[in-house]
Design an enzyme around this catalytic site. Sequence first.
Site, PDB file in Angstrom:
ATOM      1  N   PHE A 121       0.846  -1.185   0.000  1.00  0.00           N
ATOM      2  CA  PHE A 121       0.000   0.000   0.000  1.00  0.00           C
ATOM      3  C   PHE A 121       0.885   1.240   0.000  1.00  0.00           C
ATOM      4  O   PHE A 121       1.764   1.388   0.850  1.00  0.00           O
ATOM      5  CB  PHE A 121      -0.922   0.002   1.226  1.00  0.00           C
ATOM      6  CG  PHE A 121      -2.071  -0.956   1.108  1.00  0.00           C
ATOM      7  CD1 PHE A 121      -3.370  -0.475   0.950  1.00  0.00           C
ATOM      8  CD2 PHE A 121      -1.875  -2.324   1.134  1.00  0.00           C
ATOM      9  CE1 PHE A 121      -4.438  -1.355   0.822  1.00  0.00           C
ATOM     10  CE2 PHE A 121      -2.927  -3.211   1.006  1.00  0.00           C
ATOM     11  CZ  PHE A 121      -4.215  -2.729   0.853  1.00  0.00           C
ATOM     12  N   ARG A 164       1.546  10.558   0.809  1.00  0.00           N
ATOM     13  CA  ARG A 164       2.977  10.873   0.691  1.00  0.00           C
ATOM     14  C   ARG A 164       3.870   9.644   0.777  1.00  0.00           C
ATOM     15  O   ARG A 164       5.054   9.712   0.444  1.00  0.00           O
ATOM     16  CB  ARG A 164       3.359  11.887   1.773  1.00  0.00           C
ATOM     17  CG  ARG A 164       2.659  13.237   1.594  1.00  0.00           C
ATOM     18  CD  ARG A 164       3.029  14.219   2.672  1.00  0.00           C
ATOM     19  NE  ARG A 164       2.350  15.498   2.468  1.00  0.00           N
ATOM     20  CZ  ARG A 164       2.439  16.521   3.300  1.00  0.00           C
ATOM     21  NH1 ARG A 164       3.182  16.431   4.383  1.00  0.00           N
ATOM     22  NH2 ARG A 164       1.782  17.641   3.045  1.00  0.00           N
ATOM     23  N   ASP A 184       4.639  -3.592   4.195  1.00  0.00           N
ATOM     24  CA  ASP A 184       4.574  -2.135   4.312  1.00  0.00           C
ATOM     25  C   ASP A 184       5.516  -1.553   3.265  1.00  0.00           C
ATOM     26  O   ASP A 184       6.556  -2.150   2.939  1.00  0.00           O
ATOM     27  CB  ASP A 184       5.025  -1.672   5.705  1.00  0.00           C
ATOM     28  CG  ASP A 184       3.969  -1.921   6.771  1.00  0.00           C
ATOM     29  OD1 ASP A 184       2.840  -2.320   6.420  1.00  0.00           O
ATOM     30  OD2 ASP A 184       4.283  -1.721   7.968  1.00  0.00           O
ATOM     31  N   VAL A 185       5.208  -0.364   2.773  1.00  0.00           N
ATOM     32  CA  VAL A 185       5.994   0.229   1.694  1.00  0.00           C
ATOM     33  C   VAL A 185       7.273   0.909   2.186  1.00  0.00           C
ATOM     34  O   VAL A 185       8.241   1.059   1.421  1.00  0.00           O
ATOM     35  CB  VAL A 185       5.137   1.233   0.889  1.00  0.00           C
ATOM     36  CG1 VAL A 185       4.871   2.503   1.694  1.00  0.00           C
ATOM     37  CG2 VAL A 185       5.792   1.563  -0.445  1.00  0.00           C
ATOM     38  N   ASP A 186       7.304   1.319   3.455  1.00  0.00           N
ATOM     39  CA  ASP A 186       8.452   2.080   3.963  1.00  0.00           C
ATOM     40  C   ASP A 186       9.596   1.164   4.395  1.00  0.00           C
ATOM     41  O   ASP A 186      10.064   1.193   5.533  1.00  0.00           O
ATOM     42  CB  ASP A 186       8.029   3.012   5.104  1.00  0.00           C
ATOM     43  CG  ASP A 186       7.213   2.329   6.176  1.00  0.00           C
ATOM     44  OD1 ASP A 186       6.843   1.142   6.000  1.00  0.00           O
ATOM     45  OD2 ASP A 186       6.936   2.973   7.204  1.00  0.00           O
ATOM     46  N   GLU A 209      -1.874  -4.690  13.486  1.00  0.00           N
ATOM     47  CA  GLU A 209      -0.827  -5.535  14.060  1.00  0.00           C
ATOM     48  C   GLU A 209      -1.310  -6.256  15.314  1.00  0.00           C
ATOM     49  O   GLU A 209      -0.953  -7.420  15.544  1.00  0.00           O
ATOM     50  CB  GLU A 209       0.414  -4.703  14.380  1.00  0.00           C
ATOM     51  CG  GLU A 209       1.594  -5.520  14.875  1.00  0.00           C
ATOM     52  CD  GLU A 209       2.883  -4.735  14.886  1.00  0.00           C
ATOM     53  OE1 GLU A 209       3.531  -4.667  13.820  1.00  0.00           O
ATOM     54  OE2 GLU A 209       3.229  -4.167  15.939  1.00  0.00           O
ATOM     55  N   LYS A 219      11.982   7.430   8.687  1.00  0.00           N
ATOM     56  CA  LYS A 219      10.606   7.922   8.677  1.00  0.00           C
ATOM     57  C   LYS A 219      10.485   9.281   9.351  1.00  0.00           C
ATOM     58  O   LYS A 219      11.127   9.536  10.352  1.00  0.00           O
ATOM     59  CB  LYS A 219       9.676   6.927   9.387  1.00  0.00           C
ATOM     60  CG  LYS A 219       9.694   5.525   8.775  1.00  0.00           C
ATOM     61  CD  LYS A 219       8.945   4.539   9.653  1.00  0.00           C
ATOM     62  CE  LYS A 219       8.964   3.143   9.048  1.00  0.00           C
ATOM     63  NZ  LYS A 219      10.301   2.568   8.961  1.00  0.00           N
ATOM     64  N   TYR A 228       7.156  10.645  10.546  1.00  0.00           N
ATOM     65  CA  TYR A 228       5.728  10.352  10.603  1.00  0.00           C
ATOM     66  C   TYR A 228       4.860  11.603  10.537  1.00  0.00           C
ATOM     67  O   TYR A 228       3.780  11.583   9.966  1.00  0.00           O
ATOM     68  CB  TYR A 228       5.402   9.569  11.877  1.00  0.00           C
ATOM     69  CG  TYR A 228       5.838   8.128  11.825  1.00  0.00           C
ATOM     70  CD1 TYR A 228       5.426   7.294  10.786  1.00  0.00           C
ATOM     71  CD2 TYR A 228       6.653   7.590  12.815  1.00  0.00           C
ATOM     72  CE1 TYR A 228       5.822   5.965  10.723  1.00  0.00           C
ATOM     73  CE2 TYR A 228       7.047   6.257  12.773  1.00  0.00           C
ATOM     74  CZ  TYR A 228       6.626   5.458  11.728  1.00  0.00           C
ATOM     75  OH  TYR A 228       7.010   4.153  11.679  1.00  0.00           O
TER      76      TYR A 228
END
Length: 336
Positions: free
Chosen positions: A105, A109, A196-198, A286, A328, A330
Amino acid sequence: MSIQRTKSIFKVLLYFAIALCIVFFTAPSVRLLIGLLPMDKCSLESVEMLTPGNSADAGLNLWSRSDVQTCTSWNAPIIWEGMFNPRHYDQIHRDEGSSVALTVFAIGRYLDAYLEAFLNSSENHFMVSLPVSYYVFTDTPEKVPNIKLAPDRRLTVMKVERHTRWQDISMMRMKAISDLIESDIRLHSTHVFCFDVDQVFTGRFGPEALGDTVALLHAHYYHLPEMLFTYDRNPKSKAFMKTGDFYYHAAVFGGSWKSVKALTEACYKSIMEDKKHNVEALWHDESHLNRYFWLHKPSRVLSPEYCWDTSIGYRTDICVQRLLWAPKNYYQLRTS
């Protein structure tokens, strides 16, 4: 008896030392001590005692890594560097016709910040010996980068709604994955991995990771005692847990398409039950994932090599870093 008592005393002393560090020292000192906490050891006498279902596991060496836990109490393998022959797993899964769907996903941003690096690194390291189908869920399909794919690999973009809160984005992915498995993935792939994309792939993430249900040990918890796991402790939540086996990371999970469909459907159902009662699990999807894996034991567990956070610092038991958390911010990522 005396050896067991010595181990127990050693653990108590280490826990006490960690507590002192939390009060008096910096985070790196705490992490260093946490890495000294011993893991349980695999008690199996033969690899044939592993949970059946993966023919390639006959070649696993459960005793090559005496420094870590290489199997669970329900006889599932925990995969670490040094336990397996990569070419053996590549060949077995090619012969069996295995193919993998990867879902990710990239909303708001997160697409600009991470997707291109994620996909390019995946092409270099993720299941390179097998056919792979990428499924990118995004609210801005026109911004998905054009990635050069190897033969037998394809990319499909799935447009999804952007929710106001990032927590809702995180939790609603369970339904999106379940629906996609039913409409498309089950027709093309034997296995599914959800990421996860990060994150960025930095080493082999191959067929040794494939299984019927696959969970990942969270990098920040695999040395900690269960009493420090951040399960959801709210009895009103469907994710509530009094106890558990490990603390699993939702950044990576997978399995056969049938098993991942069952997992995502169950987690989505639990999430919606919570929403009906105005309850939100501590760590969102999670927390629900950990509850599911407590009730339905994974057939395969991946070591933190398969999703490592370099901020933890050096660990002697992490011999290779296969997937890394990306840096990151956030506040910038989760505010429009």
